[in-house]
Design a protein around this motif. Structure first.
Motif, PDB file in Angstrom:
ATOM      1  N   TYR A 161       0.925  -1.145  -0.002  1.00 34.21           N
ATOM      2  CA  TYR A 161       0.000   0.093  -0.111  1.00 34.21           C
ATOM      3  C   TYR A 161       0.765   1.129   0.023  1.00 34.21           C
ATOM      4  CZ  TYR A 161      -3.437  -3.494   1.873  1.00 34.21           C
ATOM      5  OH  TYR A 161      -4.254  -4.508   2.110  1.00 34.21           O
ATOM      6  N   CYS A 162       0.703   2.130  -0.530  1.00 32.98           N
ATOM      7  CA  CYS A 162       1.107   3.623  -0.247  1.00 32.98           C
ATOM      8  C   CYS A 162       0.338   4.377   0.238  1.00 32.98           C
ATOM      9  CB  CYS A 162       1.426   4.165  -1.724  1.00 32.98           C
ATOM     10  SG  CYS A 162      -0.020   4.833  -2.640  1.00 32.98           S
ATOM     11  N   LYS A 163       0.766   5.121   1.257  1.00 34.42           N
ATOM     12  CA  LYS A 163       0.137   6.211   2.038  1.00 34.42           C
ATOM     13  C   LYS A 163       0.513   7.504   1.957  1.00 34.42           C
ATOM     14  CE  LYS A 163      -0.580   6.768   7.137  1.00 34.42           C
ATOM     15  NZ  LYS A 163      -0.300   6.287   8.442  1.00 34.42           N
ATOM     16  N   ALA A 164      -0.298   8.484   2.025  1.00 32.52           N
ATOM     17  CA  ALA A 164       0.270   9.919   2.237  1.00 32.52           C
ATOM     18  C   ALA A 164      -0.346  10.360   3.542  1.00 32.52           C
ATOM     19  CB  ALA A 164      -0.836  10.716   1.085  1.00 32.52           C
ATOM     20  N   GLU A 165       0.763  11.113   4.181  1.00 29.42           N
ATOM     21  CA  GLU A 165       0.479  11.616   5.408  1.00 29.42           C
ATOM     22  C   GLU A 165       0.772  13.226   5.266  1.00 29.42           C
ATOM     23  OE1 GLU A 165       3.354   9.813   8.212  1.00 29.42           O
ATOM     24  OE2 GLU A 165       2.306   8.029   7.932  1.00 29.42           O
ATOM     25  N   GLY A 166      -0.427  14.025   5.814  1.00 29.95           N
ATOM     26  CA  GLY A 166      -0.215  15.329   5.647  1.00 29.95           C
ATOM     27  C   GLY A 166       0.801  16.022   6.614  1.00 29.95           C
ATOM     28  N   MET A 167       1.673  17.039   6.318  1.00 31.38           N
ATOM     29  CA  MET A 167       2.323  17.633   7.350  1.00 31.38           C
ATOM     30  C   MET A 167       1.887  18.671   8.046  1.00 31.38           C
ATOM     31  SD  MET A 167       5.646  16.721   6.851  1.00 31.38           S
ATOM     32  CE  MET A 167       6.587  17.991   7.594  1.00 31.38           C
ATOM     33  N   GLY A 168       1.650  18.611   9.292  1.00 30.62           N
ATOM     34  CA  GLY A 168       1.207  19.355   9.987  1.00 30.62           C
ATOM     35  C   GLY A 168      -0.316  19.275  10.133  1.00 30.62           C
ATOM     36  N   SER A 169      -0.864  18.161   9.744  1.00 35.04           N
ATOM     37  CA  SER A 169      -2.248  18.170   9.709  1.00 35.04           C
ATOM     38  C   SER A 169      -2.582  16.320  10.069  1.00 35.04           C
ATOM     39  CB  SER A 169      -2.882  18.185   8.638  1.00 35.04           C
ATOM     40  OG  SER A 169      -2.682  17.318   7.448  1.00 35.04           O
ATOM     41  N   ASN A 170      -3.654  16.045  10.401  1.00 35.87           N
ATOM     42  CA  ASN A 170      -4.101  14.622  10.888  1.00 35.87           C
ATOM     43  C   ASN A 170      -4.600  13.956   9.464  1.00 35.87           C
ATOM     44  OD1 ASN A 170      -3.501  15.008  13.462  1.00 35.87           O
ATOM     45  ND2 ASN A 170      -5.506  15.664  13.784  1.00 35.87           N
ATOM     46  N   SER A 171      -4.580  14.649   8.327  1.00 33.70           N
ATOM     47  CA  SER A 171      -4.923  13.800   7.031  1.00 33.70           C
ATOM     48  C   SER A 171      -4.242  12.708   6.608  1.00 33.70           C
ATOM     49  CB  SER A 171      -5.282  15.049   6.124  1.00 33.70           C
ATOM     50  OG  SER A 171      -3.933  15.694   5.794  1.00 33.70           O
ATOM     51  N   GLU A 172      -4.673  11.652   6.276  1.00 37.30           N
ATOM     52  CA  GLU A 172      -3.963  10.655   5.659  1.00 37.30           C
ATOM     53  C   GLU A 172      -4.736   9.935   4.790  1.00 37.30           C
ATOM     54  OE1 GLU A 172      -2.583   8.617   9.306  1.00 37.30           O
ATOM     55  OE2 GLU A 172      -4.150   7.042   9.058  1.00 37.30           O
ATOM     56  N   TYR A 173      -4.296   9.433   3.704  1.00 32.90           N
ATOM     57  CA  TYR A 173      -4.927   8.456   2.592  1.00 32.90           C
ATOM     58  C   TYR A 173      -4.226   7.269   2.355  1.00 32.90           C
ATOM     59  CZ  TYR A 173      -6.656  13.510   2.146  1.00 32.90           C
ATOM     60  OH  TYR A 173      -7.080  14.841   2.370  1.00 32.90           O
ATOM     61  N   TRP A 174      -4.884   6.317   2.000  1.00 32.85           N
ATOM     62  CA  TRP A 174      -4.186   5.042   1.724  1.00 32.85           C
ATOM     63  C   TRP A 174      -4.777   4.711   0.087  1.00 32.85           C
ATOM     64  CZ3 TRP A 174      -1.165   1.844   4.705  1.00 32.85           C
ATOM     65  CH2 TRP A 174      -0.955   2.188   5.992  1.00 32.85           C
ATOM     66  N   SER A 175      -3.892   3.844  -0.341  1.00 29.67           N
ATOM     67  CA  SER A 175      -4.364   3.327  -1.483  1.00 29.67           C
ATOM     68  C   SER A 175      -4.746   2.022  -1.348  1.00 29.67           C
ATOM     69  CB  SER A 175      -3.023   2.952  -2.360  1.00 29.67           C
ATOM     70  OG  SER A 175      -2.044   1.878  -1.841  1.00 29.67           O
ATOM     71  N   GLN A 176      -5.281   1.440  -2.288  1.00 30.95           N
ATOM     72  CA  GLN A 176      -6.334   0.197  -2.514  1.00 30.95           C
ATOM     73  C   GLN A 176      -5.443  -1.060  -2.079  1.00 30.95           C
ATOM     74  OE1 GLN A 176      -5.340   1.596  -5.332  1.00 30.95           O
ATOM     75  NE2 GLN A 176      -5.039  -0.190  -6.710  1.00 30.95           N
ATOM     76  N   GLY A 177      -4.130  -0.975  -2.445  1.00 31.17           N
ATOM     77  CA  GLY A 177      -3.143  -2.101  -2.243  1.00 31.17           C
ATOM     78  C   GLY A 177      -3.169  -2.929  -3.612  1.00 31.17           C
ATOM     79  N   THR A 178      -1.798  -3.638  -3.700  1.00 28.06           N
ATOM     80  CA  THR A 178      -1.512  -4.281  -4.877  1.00 28.06           C
ATOM     81  C   THR A 178      -0.711  -5.684  -4.483  1.00 28.06           C
ATOM     82  OG1 THR A 178      -0.510  -4.172  -6.965  1.00 28.06           O
ATOM     83  CG2 THR A 178       0.713  -3.060  -5.486  1.00 28.06           C
ATOM     84  N   GLN A 179      -1.049  -6.569  -5.054  1.00 21.84           N
ATOM     85  CA  GLN A 179      -0.425  -7.847  -4.670  1.00 21.84           C
ATOM     86  C   GLN A 179       1.036  -7.924  -5.197  1.00 21.84           C
ATOM     87  OE1 GLN A 179      -1.664 -10.446  -2.207  1.00 21.84           O
ATOM     88  NE2 GLN A 179       0.535 -11.273  -2.551  1.00 21.84           N
ATOM     89  N   VAL A 180       2.009  -8.373  -4.432  1.00 24.42           N
ATOM     90  CA  VAL A 180       3.285  -8.784  -4.899  1.00 24.42           C
ATOM     91  C   VAL A 180       3.673 -10.167  -4.453  1.00 24.42           C
ATOM     92  CG1 VAL A 180       5.817  -8.250  -4.510  1.00 24.42           C
ATOM     93  CG2 VAL A 180       4.107  -6.432  -4.965  1.00 24.42           C
ATOM     94  N   THR A 181       3.566 -11.020  -5.040  1.00 25.28           N
ATOM     95  CA  THR A 181       4.029 -12.423  -4.701  1.00 25.28           C
ATOM     96  C   THR A 181       5.247 -12.849  -5.250  1.00 25.28           C
ATOM     97  OG1 THR A 181       1.591 -12.925  -5.052  1.00 25.28           O
ATOM     98  CG2 THR A 181       3.207 -14.843  -5.001  1.00 25.28           C
TER      99      THR A 181
END
Length: 129
Positions: free
Chosen positions: A95-115
């Motif tokens: 998953y990739c995740k975005a974390e806002g600087m100085g804020s509580n906002s965060e977002y996640w991707s849907q995820g991708t399988q790596v095998t």
């Protein structure tokens, strides 16, 4: 609408390489710290790599140091994870995740399988009359 859209997952043999990409939209990408996480079956989600807003500092989990490399492009609003020398234990949903600087906002991707597997994908054989 905030979106983090991944690409690049798949099946690879041990020792192989994959490159994951995550394209962001709907928020000001350059103000967000970007991270990659993964979650293997039966295990907790763990951080794999992170990069600061200007790309100047990068951090990695001990298990991937020297094999994985995170990078970001603030013009294209993308973050990538180059994964080399893959091991069986790297198998997980990433998953990739975005974390806002100085804020509580965060977002996640849907995820991708790596095998990572010695086995191939297999091929369907159908016998029909």
């Amino acid at each position: 609408q905030v979106q983090l859209v991944e690409s690049g997952g798949g099946l690879v043999q041990p020792g192989g390489s994959l490159r994951l990409s995550c394209a962001a939209s709907g928020f000001t990408f350059r103000y967000y710290v970007m991270k990659w996480y993964r979650q293997a079956p039966g295990k907790e989600r763990e951080m794999v790599a992170g990069v600061t807003i200007d790309g100047g500092r990068k951090s990695y989990a001990e298990s991937v140091k020297g094999r994985f490399a995170i990078s970001r492009d603030n013009v294209r609003a993308t973050v990538s994870l180059q994964m080399n020398s893959l091991k069986l234990e790297d198998t997980a949903v990433y998953y990739c995740k975005a974390e806002g600087m100085g804020s509580n906002s965060e977002y996640w991707s849907q995820g991708t399988q790596v095998t990572v597997s010695d086995w191939g994908q297999g091929t369907q054989v159908t016998v029909s009359s």
